[in-house]
Design a protein around this motif. Structure first.
Motif, mmCIF file in Angstrom:
data_model
loop_
_atom_site.group_PDB
_atom_site.id
_atom_site.type_symbol
_atom_site.label_atom_id
_atom_site.label_comp_id
_atom_site.label_asym_id
_atom_site.label_seq_id
_atom_site.Cartn_x
_atom_site.Cartn_y
_atom_site.Cartn_z
ATOM 1 N N ASP A 101 97.045 48.984 -45.060
ATOM 2 C CA ASP A 101 95.686 49.116 -44.528
ATOM 3 C C ASP A 101 95.519 50.370 -43.673
ATOM 4 O OD1 ASP A 101 94.991 46.699 -45.716
ATOM 5 O OD2 ASP A 101 95.575 45.535 -43.960
ATOM 6 N N GLN A 102 96.636 51.044 -43.362
ATOM 7 C CA GLN A 102 96.583 52.207 -42.477
ATOM 8 C C GLN A 102 96.593 53.542 -43.231
ATOM 9 O OE1 GLN A 102 99.620 51.965 -39.386
ATOM 10 N NE2 GLN A 102 99.503 49.728 -39.355
ATOM 11 N N VAL A 103 96.722 53.490 -44.566
ATOM 12 C CA VAL A 103 96.870 54.731 -45.337
ATOM 13 C C VAL A 103 95.801 54.819 -46.420
ATOM 14 C CG1 VAL A 103 99.333 54.963 -44.884
ATOM 15 C CG2 VAL A 103 98.569 53.602 -46.856
ATOM 16 N N LYS A 104 95.752 55.993 -47.053
ATOM 17 C CA LYS A 104 94.743 56.273 -48.074
ATOM 18 C C LYS A 104 95.292 56.164 -49.491
ATOM 19 C CE LYS A 104 92.379 59.635 -45.073
ATOM 20 N NZ LYS A 104 91.950 61.072 -44.955
ATOM 21 N N TRP A 105 96.589 56.317 -49.637
ATOM 22 C CA TRP A 105 97.158 56.301 -50.988
ATOM 23 C C TRP A 105 98.539 55.654 -50.990
ATOM 24 C CZ3 TRP A 105 101.659 59.203 -51.162
ATOM 25 C CH2 TRP A 105 101.781 60.281 -50.261
ATOM 26 N N LEU A 106 98.892 55.137 -52.150
ATOM 27 C CA LEU A 106 100.214 54.547 -52.373
ATOM 28 C C LEU A 106 100.756 55.114 -53.669
ATOM 29 C CD1 LEU A 106 102.450 52.476 -51.641
ATOM 30 C CD2 LEU A 106 101.230 50.837 -53.109
ATOM 31 N N ASN A 107 101.918 55.744 -53.565
ATOM 32 C CA ASN A 107 102.609 56.283 -54.731
ATOM 33 C C ASN A 107 103.695 55.295 -55.135
ATOM 34 O OD1 ASN A 107 104.358 57.731 -56.485
ATOM 35 N ND2 ASN A 107 103.658 59.671 -55.645
ATOM 36 N N MET A 108 103.602 54.756 -56.342
ATOM 37 C CA MET A 108 104.552 53.755 -56.831
ATOM 38 C C MET A 108 105.747 54.371 -57.545
ATOM 39 S SD MET A 108 101.981 50.777 -58.201
ATOM 40 C CE MET A 108 100.718 50.074 -57.119
ATOM 41 N N GLY A 109 105.912 55.673 -57.400
ATOM 42 C CA GLY A 109 107.100 56.328 -57.916
ATOM 43 C C GLY A 109 107.207 56.295 -59.422
ATOM 44 N N GLY A 110 108.442 56.414 -59.908
ATOM 45 C CA GLY A 110 108.699 56.471 -61.341
ATOM 46 C C GLY A 110 109.449 55.251 -61.832
ATOM 47 N N GLY A 111 110.038 55.409 -63.017
ATOM 48 C CA GLY A 111 110.791 54.307 -63.611
ATOM 49 C C GLY A 111 109.945 53.337 -64.408
ATOM 50 N N HIS A 112 108.641 53.643 -64.591
ATOM 51 C CA HIS A 112 107.737 52.772 -65.359
ATOM 52 C C HIS A 112 107.820 53.188 -66.829
ATOM 53 C CE1 HIS A 112 106.007 51.990 -61.364
ATOM 54 N NE2 HIS A 112 105.972 53.312 -61.222
ATOM 55 N N LEU A 113 108.551 52.441 -67.616
ATOM 56 C CA LEU A 113 108.827 52.859 -68.986
ATOM 57 C C LEU A 113 107.731 52.367 -69.931
ATOM 58 C CD1 LEU A 113 110.868 54.542 -70.485
ATOM 59 C CD2 LEU A 113 112.194 52.481 -70.940
ATOM 60 N N MET A 114 106.512 52.786 -69.658
ATOM 61 C CA MET A 114 105.342 52.238 -70.344
ATOM 62 C C MET A 114 105.215 52.672 -71.788
ATOM 63 S SD MET A 114 102.406 54.435 -68.325
ATOM 64 C CE MET A 114 103.088 53.990 -66.725
ATOM 65 N N THR A 115 105.960 53.671 -72.229
ATOM 66 C CA THR A 115 105.887 54.093 -73.626
ATOM 67 C C THR A 115 106.968 53.452 -74.485
ATOM 68 O OG1 THR A 115 107.153 56.069 -73.007
ATOM 69 C CG2 THR A 115 104.748 56.291 -73.169
ATOM 70 N N SER A 116 107.786 52.591 -73.901
ATOM 71 C CA SER A 116 108.758 51.836 -74.688
ATOM 72 C C SER A 116 108.023 50.827 -75.566
ATOM 73 C CB SER A 116 109.738 51.110 -73.762
ATOM 74 O OG SER A 116 110.561 50.208 -74.484
ATOM 75 N N LYS A 117 108.539 50.591 -76.760
ATOM 76 C CA LYS A 117 107.821 49.742 -77.721
ATOM 77 C C LYS A 117 107.664 48.313 -77.229
ATOM 78 C CE LYS A 117 111.922 48.421 -80.417
ATOM 79 N NZ LYS A 117 112.527 48.380 -81.779
ATOM 80 N N ASP A 118 108.534 47.838 -76.336
ATOM 81 C CA ASP A 118 108.461 46.463 -75.851
ATOM 82 C C ASP A 118 107.706 46.330 -74.530
ATOM 83 O OD1 ASP A 118 109.985 45.509 -78.020
ATOM 84 O OD2 ASP A 118 111.845 46.082 -77.010
#
Length: 381
Positions: free
Chosen positions: A197-214
């Motif tokens: 609640d005290q900030v303007k943005w949240l960066n969730m970093g990497g490691g999101h393998l969203m282009t994997s077929k599963d």
């Protein structure tokens, strides 16, 4: 030209597969209402960035060199994070960055006065947090342990964040799915909720393998939408690396010799696991070879070890099985060798570095770079 015509060793990026990944990433960003930017740590072939810029506009850097690349070839200021900043480089980083995330409160306190007095463009400062929750099984790639040097645990934060911190950043995933992110976000909200609640943005970093077929992109989109509804004050940023170039290219090699000792036949190729595929030894994992199996199956009965061309005795991993006996001069095509390869390669032993090619959608071939002994000599002194 085909893969059989490329001089070996060579990395080959397939443009149509790159565009497929970029299209999916842009779709997720649009549907979820988040910003997805590219992390150079996994992929930095800047000659392909004109294609990338057609789909996304942002990038993240971990060094002055990457920030310079982002400015020059992605044509934008970078989101910058490094575990520590060098005082003699920080001014140049400010000139190249729209966001700068600090790994510790002490780094923030040291450099924020420079940011505050900077007379150029606006710079938003963030702080990396450590949720102390991670599902990465390989310790080498897990930044979420309680003793990790990366990020600030909640126990080290004051009740209110210092003036000047506008965002929070966490990075605890490594080739994970949206369900891992869901469990991670639950921990982040539980432990850091009052700070969100005290900030303007949240960066969730990497490691999101969203282009994997599963990967369940529908679940990811719903998860991100729900999170944004709970935290309407936050701009959400994600910075995957490998997902951009997952399954988009290969490493083509040639068998130069066959060594038979101790009942094992080793195919000696003109590339190296330790020099050109370092993650296979670090993770470790056994990469796929086209038209081969990692275990014997019907018709795949000819077993071989594959060895690299460096003098490291452990420059090999696993066994593969082929339909026919392999011969000197045959080619081995290692699948999915574009992410975390060219950015991590070495010239140990001075071995010839693989050339880098792109197979374009119009079926033409472009050589991005060929390497010679001079490249090795220029690195030495």
């Amino acid at each position: 030209m085909t893969l059989n015509d490329i001089p070996t060793p060579a990395y080959v990026l397939e443009e149509h597969l790159l565009r497929q990944n970029l299209s999916l990433i842009r779709y997720v960003a649009d549907e979820a209402g988040v910003e997805i930017i590219m992390a150079f740590k996994a992929f930095a072939l800047w000659k392909s960035f004109p294609i990338v810029r057609e789909y996304i506009s942002g990038c993240t850097a971990s060094s002055l060199s990457e920030a310079e690349m982002g400015n020059t070839y992605m044509q934008t200021l970078t989101h910058t994070y490094a575990p520590v900043y060098k005082p003699t480089e920080f001014g140049a980083l400010m000139e190249r960055s729209s966001h700068i995330t600090f790994n510790t409160l002490s780094q923030f306190e040291r450099f924020y006065p420079e940011v505050k007095s900077y007379n150029g463009h606006d710079i938003s400062c963030g702080l990396r947090i450590n949720p102390e929750y991670g599902e990465v099984e390989t310790d080498l790639y897990n930044p979420a342990s309680p003793a990790s040097r990366l990020g600030v645990p909640v126990s080290k934060l004051p009740p209110r964040l210092p003036e000047g911190i506008e965002g929070l950043h966490f990075h605890t995933l490594c080739e994970n799915d949206s369900h891992t992110l869901e469990r991670t976000l639950a921990v982040v909200e539980e432990r850091f909720g009052k700070y969100l609640d005290q900030v303007k943005w949240l960066n969730m970093g990497g490691g999101h393998l969203m282009t994997s077929k599963d990967y369940d992109t529908g679940h990811l989109i719903a998860l991100l939408r729900a999170f944004r509804e709970r935290h309407p004050n936050l701009r959400i940023i994600m910075e995957p690396g490998a997902a951009f170039v997952w399954q988009t290219g290969v490493l083509v090699t040639e068998i130069l010799d066959i060594v038979e000792n101790g009942g094992i036949s080793t195919l000696m190729m003109d590339a190296s696991f330790t020099c050109h595929m370092p993650d296979t030894l670090e993770m470790p994992y056994q990469p796929r070879i086209r038209n081969a199996k990692s275990t014997p199956e019907a018709a795949y009965t000819h077993g071989y070890r594959v060895g690299g061309n460096s003098c490291l005795s452990g420059d090999f991993i696993g066994d593969w099985f082929f339909k026919e006996e392999e011969q000197i001069g045959d080619r081995l095509i290692f699948e999915d060798m574009i992410h975390y390869t060219t950015v991590k390669t070495t010239m140990f032993n001075g071995v010839t570095h693989p050339s880098i090619w792109m197979h374009c959608t119009d079926d033409s071939w472009v050589c991005f770079r060929e390497y010679t002994p001079k490249d090795y000599l220029d690195r030495m002194c």
